[in-house]
Enzyme design. Structure first.
Site, short mmCIF file in Angstrom:
data_model
loop_
_atom_site.label_atom_id
_atom_site.label_comp_id
_atom_site.label_asym_id
_atom_site.label_seq_id
_atom_site.Cartn_x
_atom_site.Cartn_y
_atom_site.Cartn_z
N LYS A 182 1.64 -6.62 19.11
CA LYS A 182 1.10 -5.51 18.33
C LYS A 182 0.76 -4.41 19.30
O LYS A 182 0.41 -4.68 20.46
CB LYS A 182 -0.19 -5.96 17.63
CG LYS A 182 -0.56 -5.12 16.44
CD LYS A 182 0.19 -5.58 15.20
CE LYS A 182 -0.28 -4.93 13.94
NZ LYS A 182 0.28 -5.57 12.74
N GLY A 212 -6.58 -2.25 -4.17
CA GLY A 212 -5.69 -1.52 -3.26
C GLY A 212 -4.30 -1.43 -3.86
O GLY A 212 -3.41 -2.22 -3.52
N GLY A 252 -1.55 0.00 -3.41
CA GLY A 252 -0.64 0.69 -2.48
C GLY A 252 0.67 -0.06 -2.41
O GLY A 252 1.10 -0.70 -3.38
N VAL A 256 1.66 -2.85 -0.94
CA VAL A 256 1.62 -4.29 -1.20
C VAL A 256 1.16 -4.54 -2.64
O VAL A 256 1.80 -5.28 -3.40
CB VAL A 256 0.66 -5.00 -0.20
CG1 VAL A 256 0.51 -6.47 -0.56
CG2 VAL A 256 1.17 -4.84 1.22
N GLY A 257 0.06 -3.90 -3.02
CA GLY A 257 -0.57 -4.16 -4.31
C GLY A 257 0.32 -3.84 -5.49
O GLY A 257 0.43 -4.63 -6.43
#
Ligand code: NAD
Length: 367
Positions: free
Chosen positions: A77, A177, A179, A181-182
């Site tokens: 990351k 959320g 967005g 993903v949601g």
């Protein structure tokens, strides 16, 4: 560096690289945790308040997520200390400088994360020849647009529902959320007969026990509005959706939203973690104590990275979705069966299965 080594163990981190280019205002950290399974894949996060420790912890999460999903990739990351809302030309300069600084870190393949997107990955690919989560024009599968993670989450929920004898037809679910993903998770769950009774975003929430119209919510978001602008239902504060009774509660926004302080308010049977680390360990223990099944983040939200790995192998979108269905379905089964067998939490079972895979891969490598 001391803060990073405080967390070091036999798995990693392999390398923590600090990057400083004062001439372009670049400050960044790359954490390559473990590459036993293959070159590390993990996002590039751009935010003003990131830290080297966060980079390492997120890299470890990627090691486990990638191993659990059976991908030929380790975990890494990177974080860039900057405000992602800067002017596009400044962002391009900064990202290109970051890319040229990591050009020789060939064990790390960058992907999009908070504050970076497909365009940023195109700049990195242009500078270094490697990145995933690319725009379609240069061979990418735009994973947020196609909804890879939300699709995988719905697959995991399907498996978990069978484990707790929950019929998805008519099952009420809540999305915190709405967005990338949601909203995609909501679409796929609704296609299985489940009913979205509440959704939130950073500005507020909307409830309707008779079911929210998902395409209408998506249209609002596409116009840059909030779910609270939905014309029917009841607009409430974002936090109020924690109290709404439902069968499935989906955190898909921020880390640490469920804590020991508010876990008692959740009235649900299944928490399916779309977001990364949405529940503190204390909250998970409290929920498990009340018989709530928790699908751990790194099993349930692996759809995005599986899609990215498929893209890296030059696979198609259809292959990515087939692989997500296969791998997340199998993994969720394996984790829930192991948790039952060992009388442990799904997270403990998933951690033990994933770490065992990394350790086996480490034994196959010359170090
Ligand atoms: P996104 O920015 O597309 O969506 C996040 C949504 O959460 C937005 O609608 C935002 O308004 C809302 N939100 C922010 N703060 C909130 C709050 N306090 N209460 C309610 N809603 C709030 O991000 P995303 O890509 O959907 O990612 C969501 C989470 O899932 C993040 O934790 C991310 O790390 C994790 N995740 C994403 C992917 C992926 O493929 N995108 C993969 C794995 C994990």
């Amino acid at each position: 560096m001391a803060d990073v080594f405080r967390f070091a163990d036999d798995l990693g981190p392999l390398e923590i690289v600090h990057i400083h280019r004062p001439s372009v205002g670049l400050k960044a950290v790359v954490a390559i945790d473990n590459i036993a399974c293959g070159p590390a894949v993990g996002g590039v996060r751009m935010a003003a308040d990131v830290s080297a420790e966060e980079a390492f912890r997120l890299a470890r999460a990627m090691t486990l997520k990638n191993a659990a999903a059976g991908l030929p990739h380790g975990g890494g990351k990177s974080v860039i200390f900057a405000d992602p809302k800067m002017a596009l030309a400044d962002k391009e300069r900064l990202i290109r400088a970051f890319a040229s600084a990591i050009a020789d870190l060939t064990d790390y393949i960058p992907g999009p994360d908070m504050g970076t997107d497909e365009l940023a990955m195109a700049w990195i690919k242009d500078e270094t020849g490697r990145a995933v989560g690319l725009p379609r024009e240069i061979g990418g599968i735009p994973l947020d647009e196609v909804g890879a993670t939300g699709f995988g989450l719905a697959v995991a929920i399907d498996v978990a529902a069978r484990h707790i004898a929950l019929d998805l037809k008519g099952a009420r679910f809540v999305v915190q959320g709405f967005g990338s993903v949601g909203r995609h998770a909501a679409r796929h769950l609704a296609a299985k007969g489940a009913v979205l009774v509440a959704a939130s975003d950073s500005q507020g929430a909307v409830l309707d026990e008779t079911g929210l119209d998902i395409p209408a919510l998506e249209a609002l978001k596409a116009e840059g509005k909030s779910v609270k602008d939905y014309p029917r239902g009841r607009a409430v504060a974002a936090d109020a959706i924690i109290d709404l009774p439902c069968e499935i509660w989906i955190p898909a926004a921020r880390p640490d939203v469920i804590t020991a302080g508010n876990a008692g308010r959740l009235k649900t049977r299944l928490v399916a973690q779309g977001a990364n680390i949405p529940c503190t360990p204390e909250a998970e223990a409290a929920l498990a104590g009340r018989g709530v099944l928790i699908l751990p983040d790194f099993i349930a939200n692996a759809g995005g990275v599986i899609c990215a790995a498929t893209e890296y192998q030059r696979g198609t979108q259809a292959q990515a979705f087939a692989t997500i269905a296969d791998k997340i379905g199998e993994n969720t089964e394996a984790v829930l069966a192991e948790a039952k067998r060992t009388k442990s939490s799904p997270r403990a079972a998933a951690l033990s299965l994933a770490t065992a895979k990394v350790r086996r891969a480490m034994q196959m490598r010359r170090w």
